[in-house]
Write a protein that holds these residues in place. Structure first.
Motif: not given
Length: 236
Positions: A106, A110, A114, A226
């Motif tokens: 995860v 992430a 981002l 995710l």
């Protein structure tokens, strides 16, 4: 692994090999959470072993595009950080390994989604190599730091360089795990049985890797990571 579990894992491995053979990333993010749910006792050895033939082929296929300088710095840092990953694995109880794999998946996805674009230099290569050495040795998930470094480079360069870096690191991590009693031959056996699925996936990728929308596939892989990593964490 039971026959049913092995069949499921083989199907996931084939899909993941196709994705990584096409885009240069995604194998561990797809396979790790699934294996963490159905056969957690095989991690991280299964992932490290099954990725060796995949990365051998991709590195050879894309050898003309290899970034030798970047691969060199990354590999130095990757090998240096391998003992730290081994210590982390030894410190985590077996019952919590799935949680660690899910969290690593995860977090990696992430960050990949981002992080802003940047031009990599020596510091970026060394940082990516060190983080990969830590996380891949402990959990089998190590691709996102390398993908971040090369995400805005030509796709062939990403595929070639990531494959070479993975290959050196996987061999080093497996050697360390066996040397310190953190790996067993029975954890490698399922990986050997999954090799035909790897072959199928990369064979299909050679038909599409020059034409596939790598950016769209990257987003799909990261979203899957995710979700599946979150399921693995919540399940524990």
């Amino acid at each position: 692994m039971s026959v049913e579990v092995l069949a499921l894992v083989a199907a996931v491995v084939a899909v993941a090999a196709f994705v990584q053979g096409s885009s240069g990333l995604g194998f561990a993010l797809i396979v790790a959470p699934v294996v963490g749910i159905v056969a957690p006792g095989t991690l991280p050895v299964f992932l490290l072993a099954v990725m060796i033939p995949l990365n051998l082929y991709v590195a050879w296929r894309e050898r003309a595009a290899l970034d030798l300088r970047g691969a060199g710095w990354i590999t130095v840092a990757r090998l240096t950080a391998t003992p730290a990953g081994l210590v982390l694995l030894m410190a985590v109880p077996d019952r919590h390994l799935g949680l660690l794999v899910g969290a690593a998946t995860v977090l990696a996805a992430a960050v990949s989604l981002l992080a802003p674009s940047f031009t990599p230099g020596r510091a970026a290569y060394l940082t990516a190599g060190a983080v990969t050495g830590l996380t891949e040795t402990a959990t089998g998930v190590g691709g996102p730091p390398l993908a971040l470094v090369y995400q805005h480079r030509p796709p062939a360069e990403l595929r070639a360089t990531v494959a070479v870096c993975f290959l050196a690191g996987e061999v080093a991590s497996l050697a360390a795990l066996f040397a310190f009693g953190q790996a067993r031959p029975d954890q490698v056996a399922p990986a050997l049985m999954a090799v035909p699925a790897v072959v199928l996936g990369v064979w299909l990728s050679r038909l599409t890797h020059r034409h596939l929308d790598a950016a769209r596939m990257r987003i799909t892989v990261l979203v899957f990571a995710l979700v599946s990593g979150g399921v693995l964490m919540l399940g524990l």
